[in-house]
Design a protein around this motif. Structure first.
Motif, PDB file in Angstrom:
ATOM      1  N   HIS A  88       0.829  -1.207   0.000  1.00 53.49           N
ATOM      2  CA  HIS A  88       0.000   0.000   0.000  1.00 53.49           C
ATOM      3  C   HIS A  88       0.864   1.257   0.000  1.00 53.49           C
ATOM      4  CE1 HIS A  88      -3.951  -1.871   1.739  1.00 53.49           C
ATOM      5  NE2 HIS A  88      -3.759  -2.140   0.460  1.00 53.49           N
ATOM      6  N   LEU A  92       1.011   4.090  -2.730  1.00 54.43           N
ATOM      7  CA  LEU A  92       0.693   5.487  -2.405  1.00 54.43           C
ATOM      8  C   LEU A  92       1.780   6.410  -2.953  1.00 54.43           C
ATOM      9  CD1 LEU A  92      -0.603   5.269   1.304  1.00 54.43           C
ATOM     10  CD2 LEU A  92      -1.958   5.807  -0.725  1.00 54.43           C
ATOM     11  N   LEU A  93       3.041   6.019  -2.738  1.00 55.46           N
ATOM     12  CA  LEU A  93       4.143   6.840  -3.250  1.00 55.46           C
ATOM     13  C   LEU A  93       4.074   6.952  -4.764  1.00 55.46           C
ATOM     14  CD1 LEU A  93       7.097   5.595  -1.006  1.00 55.46           C
ATOM     15  CD2 LEU A  93       6.077   7.875  -1.008  1.00 55.46           C
ATOM     16  N   SER A  95       1.482   6.810  -6.587  1.00 56.07           N
ATOM     17  CA  SER A  95       0.346   7.615  -7.037  1.00 56.07           C
ATOM     18  C   SER A  95       0.674   9.109  -7.034  1.00 56.07           C
ATOM     19  CB  SER A  95      -0.895   7.338  -6.183  1.00 56.07           C
ATOM     20  OG  SER A  95      -0.821   7.981  -4.928  1.00 56.07           O
ATOM     21  N   GLU A  96       1.680   9.498  -6.255  1.00 60.98           N
ATOM     22  CA  GLU A  96       2.102  10.907  -6.228  1.00 60.98           C
ATOM     23  C   GLU A  96       3.299  11.153  -7.145  1.00 60.98           C
ATOM     24  OE1 GLU A  96       1.559  13.520  -2.178  1.00 60.98           O
ATOM     25  OE2 GLU A  96       3.237  12.182  -2.295  1.00 60.98           O
ATOM     26  N   LEU A 125      -3.059   0.821  -7.879  1.00 60.55           N
ATOM     27  CA  LEU A 125      -4.117   0.548  -6.916  1.00 60.55           C
ATOM     28  C   LEU A 125      -4.940   1.806  -6.674  1.00 60.55           C
ATOM     29  CD1 LEU A 125      -4.322  -2.208  -5.642  1.00 60.55           C
ATOM     30  CD2 LEU A 125      -3.002  -1.386  -3.698  1.00 60.55           C
ATOM     31  N   TYR A 126      -4.277   2.945  -6.795  1.00 53.85           N
ATOM     32  CA  TYR A 126      -4.924   4.198  -6.405  1.00 53.85           C
ATOM     33  C   TYR A 126      -4.998   5.179  -7.569  1.00 53.85           C
ATOM     34  CZ  TYR A 126      -3.914   2.205  -1.847  1.00 53.85           C
ATOM     35  OH  TYR A 126      -3.826   1.367  -0.781  1.00 53.85           O
ATOM     36  N   ILE A 127      -5.711   6.255  -7.291  1.00 54.95           N
ATOM     37  CA  ILE A 127      -5.917   7.283  -8.313  1.00 54.95           C
ATOM     38  C   ILE A 127      -4.625   8.062  -8.543  1.00 54.95           C
ATOM     39  CG2 ILE A 127      -7.176   9.443  -8.754  1.00 54.95           C
ATOM     40  CD1 ILE A 127      -9.464   8.156  -7.016  1.00 54.95           C
ATOM     41  N   ASP A 128      -4.338   8.359  -9.785  1.00 56.71           N
ATOM     42  CA  ASP A 128      -3.126   9.106 -10.121  1.00 56.71           C
ATOM     43  C   ASP A 128      -3.270  10.550  -9.648  1.00 56.71           C
ATOM     44  OD1 ASP A 128      -0.848  10.100 -11.192  1.00 56.71           O
ATOM     45  OD2 ASP A 128      -1.504  10.018 -13.283  1.00 56.71           O
ATOM     46  N   LEU A 129      -2.414  10.946  -8.721  1.00 55.50           N
ATOM     47  CA  LEU A 129      -2.506  12.292  -8.155  1.00 55.50           C
ATOM     48  C   LEU A 129      -1.594  13.284  -8.858  1.00 55.50           C
ATOM     49  CD1 LEU A 129      -2.461  11.374  -4.350  1.00 55.50           C
ATOM     50  CD2 LEU A 129      -4.449  11.999  -5.698  1.00 55.50           C
ATOM     51  N   GLU A 132      -3.056  16.367 -10.260  1.00 50.79           N
ATOM     52  CA  GLU A 132      -3.575  17.267  -9.227  1.00 50.79           C
ATOM     53  C   GLU A 132      -2.487  18.233  -8.730  1.00 50.79           C
ATOM     54  OE1 GLU A 132      -6.708  16.992  -7.779  1.00 50.79           O
ATOM     55  OE2 GLU A 132      -7.236  15.403  -9.218  1.00 50.79           O
ATOM     56  N   HIS A 133      -1.287  17.690  -8.656  1.00 50.68           N
ATOM     57  CA  HIS A 133      -0.202  18.482  -8.091  1.00 50.68           C
ATOM     58  C   HIS A 133       0.399  19.377  -9.161  1.00 50.68           C
ATOM     59  CE1 HIS A 133       0.132  16.566  -4.140  1.00 50.68           C
ATOM     60  NE2 HIS A 133      -0.204  15.444  -4.735  1.00 50.68           N
ATOM     61  N   ASN A 177      -1.247  17.831   1.718  1.00 50.38           N
ATOM     62  CA  ASN A 177      -1.091  17.455   0.314  1.00 50.38           C
ATOM     63  C   ASN A 177      -0.192  18.414  -0.452  1.00 50.38           C
ATOM     64  OD1 ASN A 177      -2.974  19.448   0.698  1.00 50.38           O
ATOM     65  ND2 ASN A 177      -4.377  18.751  -0.896  1.00 50.38           N
TER      66      ASN A 177
ATOM     67  N   GLU B 314      -6.488  16.120   4.857  1.00 47.88           N
ATOM     68  CA  GLU B 314      -5.608  16.234   3.707  1.00 47.88           C
ATOM     69  C   GLU B 314      -4.748  17.497   3.821  1.00 47.88           C
ATOM     70  OE1 GLU B 314      -6.755  15.983  -0.901  1.00 47.88           O
ATOM     71  OE2 GLU B 314      -7.489  17.783   0.060  1.00 47.88           O
ATOM     72  N   GLN B 329      -5.240  12.026   0.843  1.00 52.14           N
ATOM     73  CA  GLN B 329      -5.632  12.477  -0.502  1.00 52.14           C
ATOM     74  C   GLN B 329      -6.393  11.380  -1.232  1.00 52.14           C
ATOM     75  OE1 GLN B 329      -2.359  14.469  -2.770  1.00 52.14           O
ATOM     76  NE2 GLN B 329      -1.170  14.107  -0.921  1.00 52.14           N
ATOM     77  N   GLN B 330      -5.890  10.143  -1.096  1.00 50.19           N
ATOM     78  CA  GLN B 330      -6.514   9.029  -1.821  1.00 50.19           C
ATOM     79  C   GLN B 330      -7.916   8.738  -1.292  1.00 50.19           C
ATOM     80  OE1 GLN B 330      -5.812   7.678  -4.506  1.00 50.19           O
ATOM     81  NE2 GLN B 330      -3.655   8.127  -4.861  1.00 50.19           N
ATOM     82  N   TYR B 347     -14.666  -0.252  -4.884  1.00 52.40           N
ATOM     83  CA  TYR B 347     -13.473   0.542  -4.592  1.00 52.40           C
ATOM     84  C   TYR B 347     -13.491   1.017  -3.143  1.00 52.40           C
ATOM     85  CZ  TYR B 347      -9.574   3.754  -5.409  1.00 52.40           C
ATOM     86  OH  TYR B 347      -8.359   4.393  -5.353  1.00 52.40           O
TER      87      TYR B 347
END
Lengths: 597, 387
Positions: A88, A92-93, A95-96, A125-129, A132-133, A177, B314, B329-330, B347
């Motif tokens: 996880h 997470l890393l 995804s950022e 696994l997670y949304i591409d952030l 966003e950044h 964030n 966040e 954030q996720q 999800y």
């Protein structure tokens, strides 16, 4: 004696000293725990959380890097819970992280990439952030490029800059964030106190901090038939280059390096060690000259102690931090820049080549050298003295690009002229080396005898990583011309890493120290631990490189700079005398006071 | 009308310690005696985590170090909490007394109040009170002074080790633990850090004795608690109530008759839905709270509530550890995507697993407790997350 304690890791009994972390205990038992923010050279941060393990019956996991082992502790490093949590965290890393690996300079040498492959991360696994950044890339610096989209906020760079270098050009900005690693007022690196030492680059686990590479420009020059491309190689490159090409640390590869450079197509493969010897002559005379003006002429304008000026990271540091001490810096250019100035004058003259057509390339263990070559002062030949500076790593890449099997290359010799050197020049690559080399020559100039140390090894000034080394050498039975130095105890100090440099300068400023000669290298261990050296760096690697440097010194037929025949020749034919008119024009420079902010 | 909840008036009322009498009396007692009383009283920290106060003081007292500190955590930042502000305005002397007693017990000469940045308006009044306190302390021959340090508005600085960092002039980021504050706190010296209300409770216990104090509350949750009641209630405000009551009685007293959920303990606490009001005890055996009680009626979207909390986390995460910085954030982006239909309903299960990972891997209480509200809201109001 430290108290011992016993714990169990994955069922294996491990006995360690009290205060040992779980991570170190596991390494002792050859159990691999992945890490990212952890680095041997730095304080423990415990912020990436990749190294979490299960302890006893505790519900929460603990970071192995930060948690001290305790008696009877039951540690498990490979449970389902641990593996899921680690996966996880890596996800997470990612995804950022701008995981565009094929476009990344660190592709293939990236700790995050390695972990991702170890964990078999498939579809994210997670949304591409990343979109966003609002990530920024600072590519305005001549030495270091900082790409926030690759940053995983491990803060290794922040700790490096603060703990090892006490520069703190990089620090954490914002929170949550928006948290990021940034500079003072988010200014570009070239506008802040950054010394370009590249220690952050050495420790960045991803491609967020990299050197600006000039590989393509150098290839272009090599392929251009109208250009005469000369290359010089710094002392510390020959004992580390092998690591970039799969060899073990501490291998001396001087001959193979020369062979490789010739095969890459450089027109002349020359040696920075030659100008290191030249530096010793100039700098040694400068020191003696300053001592004379202080002791005999009682000239109040002469600044003592005199400090070495070979390390461009140190130069920028003192310009920012102790600008009032710039007169104390030796006015000698670094060996790289002396070489550059001579390549387009002396070398061109002797070889009958139009300096306009010469492209001067240097291979350096250093990122700050890139900045140094770009300084406006460094054009005394009438051209840019050094056109391109490549790090040891970049040369490694070029050798791989050329498809050379480095290990099987034969040993070849440097070209002439400006290819001859001595053991005194080789040790420039280690902390304490310039001091030792200078003493070998200065003592002999003054007394007519070699330094009174067995096999010329002046062990008291051989610097040690992580400490400031002080030594004094008594001058006795001088030659008549130097009788004013009779009985003088020459007080020397050697420091490596800018945090220690700061301590030395502070003690000079406070008046608590009374030195004649200061040697400072910006990087831990000196150039052998330079910011342009192969990655990874750690105390073990550096100690092996250091051993190699002194081995190379011992193996040289000539070990005193003033005995280098090419040096005698250049003074006879071109320069005249040390500190002479031509030397001042080509080999000496001046410095620029800079602000802290 | 019969009282639904047991009102108490120990913290604010009865005895304002006008002349620092309790302090004077307590100073003449032995340290062991005071710790024994605290132990017998069953007092647990009022900041929300509920660590036994007596043990914290004991550990700090045992440290063979000369320089020690007492810190009062007045960085009241948990959403929905506003009771420390009231305590510090109404009965500051009890807070100072509690700190002074602690200083005597552990052997500290210096105390600090870390005051929330937004409470700067209270500073002049507190300074006046402190001046008085220092006069009394001198009279009582007590070698102890208190200084107020201002926070700057970061939620994370309420976390004790981040608070120390902030006090030391550094960026407010939690430290690795161990070492705990009782061994290495402010300036790496042994430090007792307690919530404002905890110090006042110490004074209460020293005044009425542990036996009397224990009569309030339940086995795991002794004494009274100051609650900050907000949300859909006809009577929002600050109430001192006995600990350990069932939530259902609280809702009957404070709800507007249409309560569908109560968020106990602020954004980092738990959301209790109506069907569980009966079986939920407000206290350390059930849902603990630092005082925040947010009441939601049926007009509220629990998706919006959760989204708001996640937005808060966040932003307020310090950003140093991965699970908290990226996890928050996720979670927020995740529920947005499910709501929009960009991600399938399953999800949410993935996000639940993520929140569990955050709980067991985050560096400090902030990241560890995001899962509390996340899982309790998503589990109990799943339809609202989807439709």
């Amino acid at each position: 004696m430290a108290e011992k304690l016993k714990l169990q890791i994955d069922g294996i009994d491990v006995t360690v000293n009290n205060g040992t972390t779980i991570l170190d205990a596991a390494r002792k038992a050859n159990i691999h725990i992945p890490t990212l923010c952890y680095h041997e050279d730095l304080c423990v941060a415990g912020n990436c959380r990749v190294c979490v393990v299960e302890v006893g019956g505790s519900k929460a996991l603990v970071p192995a890097c930060a948690m001290p082992a305790s008696e009877g502790m039951q540690v498990r490093t490979n449970t389902g819970k641990v593996r899921l949590a680690r996966k996880h965290i890596v996800e997470l890393l990612l995804s950022e992280h701008n995981a565009d690996c094929t476009k990344c300079y660190k592709n293939g040498n990236c700790e995050l990439q390695y972990l991702a492959s170890e964990m078999l991360t498939g579809d994210p696994l997670y949304i591409d952030l990343v979109p966003e950044h609002n990530y920024t890339i600072d590519r305005f610096n001549s030495a270091i490029i900082k790409d926030d989209s690759k940053c995983i906020r491990c803060q290794r760079c922040v700790r490096t800059c603060e703990e090892l270098q006490s520069v703190s050009a990089l620090d954490v900005a914002y929170k949550g964030n928006k948290m990021k690693i940034s500079t003072f007022f988010e200014n570009p690196l070239f506008e802040v106190v950054c010394t370009n030492c590249g220690q952050c680059v050495l420790r960045c686990p991803t491609g967020a901090l990299i050197e600006r590479n000039y590989i393509d420009q150098v290839w272009d020059a090599i392929y251009n038939p109208n250009k005469h491309v000369v290359v010089q190689t710094a002392p510390a490159v020959r004992i580390a280059l092998g690591e970039s090409l799969g060899m073990a640390p501490g291998k001396i590869v001087t001959g193979k390096m020369v062979a490789a450079l010739k095969r890459l197509g450089f027109d002349a493969v020359l040696d920075t060690d030659f100008t290191a010897d030249l530096t010793i002559i100039e700098e040694g005379h400068e020191l003696l000259n300053r001592l004379k003006r202080v002791l005999v002429d009682k000239d109040p304008t002469v600044a003592l102690p005199m400090a070495t000026s070979c390390s461009p990271g140190w130069i920028k540091f003192i310009e920012h931090t102790f600008p009032e001490y710039l007169p104390n810096l030796s006015s000698c250019k670094s060996p790289q820049q002396m070489f550059g100035a001579l390549a387009k004058t002396y070398y061109a003259q002797k070889k009958g080549i139009d300096p306009k057509t010469i492209v001067s390339v240097s291979i350096m263990p250093c990122t700050a050298k890139k900045f140094e070559a770009d300084r406006p002062e460094m054009r005394s030949s009438g051209y840019k003295d050094v056109d391109f500076v490549l790090t040891t790593r970049e040369l490694g890449i070029m050798i791989r690009q050329a498809g050379l099997d480095f290990e099987s290359l034969p040993n070849e010799h440097f070209d002439s002229i400006m290819g001859e050197s001595t053991g005194a020049a080789v040790i420039f690559g280690s902390t304490g080396g310039v001091m030792e080399a200078a003493l070998r020559t200065a003592y002999e100039v003054v007394t007519g005898r070699p330094v009174p140390f067995e096999k010329l090894n002046i062990l008291p000034v051989r610097g040690t990583e992580g400490e400031v080394r002080e030594a004094s050498i008594k001058i006795e039975k001088t030659l008549p011309a130097w009788s004013f130095l009779e009985g003088v105890e020459l007080k020397c100090v050697v420091a490596n890493g800018l945090a220690h440099a700061k301590r030395v300068m502070q003690s000079v400023k406070d008046g608590t120290a009374n030195y004649h000669f200061i040697e400072i290298m910006a990087c831990p261990g000196g150039c052998l631990g330079g910011g342009g050296q192969p990655i990874p760096t750690n105390p073990e690697v550096r100690s092996k490189r250091k051993a190699a440097i002194y081995e190379e010194d011992m193996g040289m037929p000539i070990r005193k700079s003033h005995e280098n025949p090419e040096i005698a020749e250049i003074y006879k034919e071109f320069l005249g005398e040390p500190l002479g008119h031509k030397s001042h024009e080509l080999l000496h420079t001046h410095y620029t006071p800079r602000k802290r902010y | 009308m019969a009282e639904l909840v047991q009102r108490v008036d120990l913290i604010f009322g009865e005895y304002s310690d006008e002349k620092y009498k309790v302090l004077e009396e307590t100073l003449s007692r032995s340290n062991e005696d005071i710790i024994k009383d605290l132990l017998n009283s069953g007092l647990k920290g009022r900041g929300g985590a509920g660590f036994p106060t007596a043990m914290k003081w004991k550990y700090a007292a045992e440290q063979p170090v000369k320089e020690k500190y007492v810190v009062c955590n007045a960085d009241e930042g948990e959403p929905g909490t506003f009771k420390d502000r009231e305590i510090l305005s109404k009965v500051p002397r009890k807070v100072f007394s509690g700190m002074a007693i602690c200083a005597k017990v552990i052997g500290a000469k210096k105390g600090f109040i870390y005051l929330r940045g937004e409470y700067r308006f209270m500073l002049p009044a507190l300074q006046v009170e402190l001046k008085e306190f220092h006069v009394y302390a001198k009279k009582l021959k007590l070698d102890f002074t208190i200084e107020i340090k201002m926070g700057s508005g970061a939620y994370i600085c309420g976390e004790e080790s981040a608070l120390f960092e902030s006090m030391e002039g550094k960026r407010g980021e939690p430290r690795n633990k161990p070492p705990y504050p009782t061994v290495s706190g402010y300036l790496s010296k042994p430090t007792v850090i307690n919530n404002v209300e905890t110090f006042v409770n110490v004074v209460v216990i020293c005044r009425i004795g542990p036996v009397q104090y224990r009569k309030l509350g339940t086995q795991d949750s002794r004494g009274s608690k100051v609650f900050s009641v907000s949300g859909d209630t006809p009577k929002p405000g600050i109430y001192e109530l006995e600990l350990g009551m069932p939530l259902v009685r609280f809702v009957e007293e404070f709800g507007d008759g249409d309560t569908k959920a109560v968020q106990v303990g602020g954004a980092s606490g738990f959301c209790v839905p109506m069907k569980k009001f009966k079986d939920t005890i407000i206290g350390f055996e059930g849902v603990p709270t630092g005082g925040s009680m947010m009441i939601f009626n049926s007009s509220r979207s629990m998706y919006n509530v959760l989204h708001n909390y996640l937005g808060f986390f966040e932003e307020e995460s310090c950003g140093q550890c991965t699970p908290c910085r990226v996890g928050c954030q996720q979670l927020k982006k995740g529920i947005e995507a499910v709501k929009r239909g960009d991600k399938p309903v399953v999800y949410l299960d993935q996000l639940m697993k993520l929140s569990e990972t955050m709980k067991i891997t985050a560096k400090c209480g902030l990241g560890q407790s995001v899962a509390n509200s996340f899982s309790s809201i998503v589990n109990n109001f799943k339809e609202e997350m989807i439709y």
